[in-house]
Design a protein around this motif. Structure first.
Motif, PDB file in Angstrom:
ATOM      1  N   GLY A 109       0.845  -8.010   5.601  1.00 53.58           N
ATOM      2  CA  GLY A 109       1.970  -8.325   4.722  1.00 53.58           C
ATOM      3  C   GLY A 109       1.715  -8.127   3.250  1.00 53.58           C
ATOM      4  O   GLY A 109       2.497  -8.610   2.419  1.00 53.58           O
ATOM      5  N   LEU A 110       0.644  -7.419   2.877  1.00 50.45           N
ATOM      6  CA  LEU A 110       0.332  -7.215   1.466  1.00 50.45           C
ATOM      7  C   LEU A 110       0.785  -5.848   0.959  1.00 50.45           C
ATOM      8  O   LEU A 110       0.487  -5.475  -0.173  1.00 50.45           O
ATOM      9  CB  LEU A 110      -1.172  -7.380   1.221  1.00 50.45           C
ATOM     10  CG  LEU A 110      -1.771  -8.763   1.506  1.00 50.45           C
ATOM     11  CD1 LEU A 110      -3.257  -8.778   1.143  1.00 50.45           C
ATOM     12  CD2 LEU A 110      -1.032  -9.856   0.744  1.00 50.45           C
ATOM     13  N   ASP A 111       1.504  -5.085   1.789  1.00 50.64           N
ATOM     14  CA  ASP A 111       2.031  -3.784   1.392  1.00 50.64           C
ATOM     15  C   ASP A 111       0.918  -2.828   0.965  1.00 50.64           C
ATOM     16  O   ASP A 111       1.058  -2.078  -0.007  1.00 50.64           O
ATOM     17  CB  ASP A 111       3.057  -3.944   0.267  1.00 50.64           C
ATOM     18  CG  ASP A 111       3.910  -2.688   0.057  1.00 50.64           C
ATOM     19  OD1 ASP A 111       4.110  -1.951   1.043  1.00 50.64           O
ATOM     20  OD2 ASP A 111       4.339  -2.450  -1.083  1.00 50.64           O
ATOM     21  N   ILE A 112      -0.203  -2.858   1.689  1.00 52.12           N
ATOM     22  CA  ILE A 112      -1.305  -1.924   1.438  1.00 52.12           C
ATOM     23  C   ILE A 112      -0.985  -0.615   2.149  1.00 52.12           C
ATOM     24  O   ILE A 112      -0.635  -0.603   3.332  1.00 52.12           O
ATOM     25  CB  ILE A 112      -2.635  -2.505   1.940  1.00 52.12           C
ATOM     26  CG1 ILE A 112      -2.982  -3.783   1.157  1.00 52.12           C
ATOM     27  CG2 ILE A 112      -3.765  -1.482   1.806  1.00 52.12           C
ATOM     28  CD1 ILE A 112      -4.159  -4.548   1.721  1.00 52.12           C
ATOM     29  N   GLY A 113      -1.113   0.504   1.443  1.00 56.08           N
ATOM     30  CA  GLY A 113      -0.713   1.796   1.998  1.00 56.08           C
ATOM     31  C   GLY A 113      -1.559   2.220   3.190  1.00 56.08           C
ATOM     32  O   GLY A 113      -1.044   2.490   4.276  1.00 56.08           O
ATOM     33  N   ARG A 114      -2.868   2.299   2.990  1.00 55.12           N
ATOM     34  CA  ARG A 114      -3.801   2.670   4.056  1.00 55.12           C
ATOM     35  C   ARG A 114      -4.917   1.642   4.101  1.00 55.12           C
ATOM     36  O   ARG A 114      -5.508   1.319   3.054  1.00 55.12           O
ATOM     37  CB  ARG A 114      -4.380   4.076   3.836  1.00 55.12           C
ATOM     38  CG  ARG A 114      -3.342   5.176   3.840  1.00 55.12           C
ATOM     39  CD  ARG A 114      -3.993   6.526   3.551  1.00 55.12           C
ATOM     40  NE  ARG A 114      -4.831   6.952   4.671  1.00 55.12           N
ATOM     41  CZ  ARG A 114      -4.392   7.715   5.663  1.00 55.12           C
ATOM     42  NH1 ARG A 114      -3.126   8.137   5.675  1.00 55.12           N
ATOM     43  NH2 ARG A 114      -5.195   8.094   6.629  1.00 55.12           N
ATOM     44  N   LYS A 115      -5.234   1.171   5.299  1.00 54.93           N
ATOM     45  CA  LYS A 115      -6.281   0.171   5.482  1.00 54.93           C
ATOM     46  C   LYS A 115      -7.342   0.761   6.407  1.00 54.93           C
ATOM     47  O   LYS A 115      -7.055   1.136   7.530  1.00 54.93           O
ATOM     48  CB  LYS A 115      -5.706  -1.117   6.085  1.00 54.93           C
ATOM     49  CG  LYS A 115      -4.681  -1.803   5.177  1.00 54.93           C
ATOM     50  CD  LYS A 115      -4.072  -3.032   5.817  1.00 54.93           C
ATOM     51  CE  LYS A 115      -3.089  -2.676   6.921  1.00 54.93           C
ATOM     52  NZ  LYS A 115      -2.337  -3.867   7.406  1.00 54.93           N
ATOM     53  N   ALA A 150      -2.966  -6.621  -3.098  1.00 53.22           N
ATOM     54  CA  ALA A 150      -1.549  -6.428  -2.765  1.00 53.22           C
ATOM     55  C   ALA A 150      -1.009  -5.150  -3.398  1.00 53.22           C
ATOM     56  O   ALA A 150      -1.184  -4.895  -4.594  1.00 53.22           O
ATOM     57  CB  ALA A 150      -0.738  -7.625  -3.233  1.00 53.22           C
ATOM     58  N   GLY A 151      -0.371  -4.315  -2.563  1.00 54.70           N
ATOM     59  CA  GLY A 151       0.252  -3.090  -3.043  1.00 54.70           C
ATOM     60  C   GLY A 151      -0.683  -1.926  -3.267  1.00 54.70           C
ATOM     61  O   GLY A 151      -0.237  -0.860  -3.702  1.00 54.70           O
ATOM     62  N   PRO A 162      -2.778   1.398  -2.697  1.00 52.49           N
ATOM     63  CA  PRO A 162      -2.507   2.544  -1.824  1.00 52.49           C
ATOM     64  C   PRO A 162      -3.562   2.742  -0.743  1.00 52.49           C
ATOM     65  O   PRO A 162      -3.271   3.311   0.313  1.00 52.49           O
ATOM     66  CB  PRO A 162      -2.490   3.729  -2.792  1.00 52.49           C
ATOM     67  CG  PRO A 162      -3.282   3.279  -3.974  1.00 52.49           C
ATOM     68  CD  PRO A 162      -3.070   1.801  -4.083  1.00 52.49           C
ATOM     69  N   LYS A 176      -6.332 -11.588  -2.164  1.00 53.95           N
ATOM     70  CA  LYS A 176      -5.040 -11.100  -1.677  1.00 53.95           C
ATOM     71  C   LYS A 176      -4.192 -10.575  -2.827  1.00 53.95           C
ATOM     72  O   LYS A 176      -3.581  -9.503  -2.726  1.00 53.95           O
ATOM     73  CB  LYS A 176      -4.289 -12.216  -0.946  1.00 53.95           C
ATOM     74  CG  LYS A 176      -4.864 -12.608   0.396  1.00 53.95           C
ATOM     75  CD  LYS A 176      -4.007 -13.694   1.033  1.00 53.95           C
ATOM     76  CE  LYS A 176      -4.571 -14.147   2.360  1.00 53.95           C
ATOM     77  NZ  LYS A 176      -3.730 -15.188   2.989  1.00 53.95           N
TER      78      LYS A 176
END
Length: 309
Positions: A265-271, A218-219, A221, A214
């Motif tokens: 909630g990990l502020d990942i831009g595109r998953k 986190a963060g 893109p 995690k």
């Protein structure tokens, strides 16, 4: 500029699987060709001219034919823009496509010593002459820069890291060619463009999301992540097999400890989910599972999709 193309999004066997009559495979054959998908692999480039593959799926020849960016350069009798293949594990899904690259174009194979030991132990991979196809060992938590065919630097930094998983299923109960230590059987990758600083993560297999993972993601893109099954026991409940997702080394999409919940909630831009099994109902447009995944910010890509960074 870093560019990424999804060559295939499916798990082993693809969609439709050759011997399967499950709802997804039936739909893929009958009226819904958009469900058809080849086995998981992506291609990326930093300069738009030289491309690297992550894993070489059994469907690689079909994928290369369908991807104009990876065609030979116009006017050249023999040419390939593929500079290298980075292997994240030794499963058939990841290495069998190397046999479709035996026609003499130079490129490099990057893999952990345990994975390269599997290739060395099987004489069929000797069709890839080491005069043209160099095998370069990579190590956990040691960044490297893959080279272009002429030996010049690519401008790309690759950081391999260990991911919870398991070794190749065909070696279960057998001596591993790389020895008894399982470290390196399942890798994740951080791919970065040295010039622009843009980066993404690739994890085609992951058995669970740890706190350390995690923190790493986190963060980010862009993250490509294991989407094999929707629920852990789906292959059993559908009568398609006798293994759970965990038994195969794959986390489920759903559930309290699944990928969707664990990476929220990990502020990942595109998953983006990859390695999606034909049993997974999230493949079906309009299904409750697909809606849940998309509402949580996840993409299920079609083959050939270029993912922006």
């Amino acid at each position: 500029m870093l560019r990424v193309v999804v060559l295939g999004a499916a798990a082993g066997g693809g969609v439709p699987q050759w011997n399967c009559g499950c709802p997804v495979c039936l739909s893929a054959r009958n009226g819904h060709p958009e469900l058809q998908s080849t086995q998981a692999s992506i291609a990326f480039t930093a300069d738009g001219e030289h491309w690297f593959l992550i894993n070489a799926s059994p469907d690689l020849r079909q994928q290369l034919t369908a991807t104009p960016q990876l065609h030979p350069k116009a006017g050249q009798l023999r040419h390939s823009p593929i500079a290298g293949v980075i292997l994240t594990n030794g499963e058939i899904d990841a290495v069998a496509g190397l046999l479709s690259m035996r026609e003499g174009s130079p490129f490099s194979i990057y893999g952990h010593a345990r994975v390269l030991a599997i290739l060395k132990s099987n004489n069929i991979f000797d069709v890839l002459s080491e005069k043209n196809v160099k095998r370069q060992p990579i190590a956990v938590d040691q960044a490297f820069e893959p080279a272009l065919p002429d030996g010049s630097p690519s401008g790309i930094e690759v950081l391999p890291f260990e991911v919870p998983g398991k070794g190749a299923w065909y070696l279960e109960g057998k001596a591993h060619p790389g020895g008894g230590d399982s470290a390196g059987d399942t890798l994740g990758l951080r791919i970065a463009d040295r010039r622009s600083g843009k980066y993404f993560y690739f994890l085609a297999a992951c058995a669970r999301v740890t706190d350390a993972l995690k923190s790493r993601l986190a963060g980010a893109p862009l993250v490509f992540f294991d989407g094999t099954v929707w629920r852990d026991d789906e292959m059993i409940t559908q009568g398609l097999g006798n293994k759970t997702g965990q038994g195969m080394g794959h986390i489920s999409m759903s559930g309290d400890h699944g990928a969707i919940a664990s990476l929220a909630g990990l502020d990942i831009g595109r998953k983006v989910f990859l390695h999606i099994n034909n049993s997974n109902p999230a493949l079906l447009n309009g299904s409750a599972e697909r809606t849940t995944a998309e509402h949580a910010g996840w993409q299920i890509p079609a083959d050939g999709t270029e993912i922006p960074l």
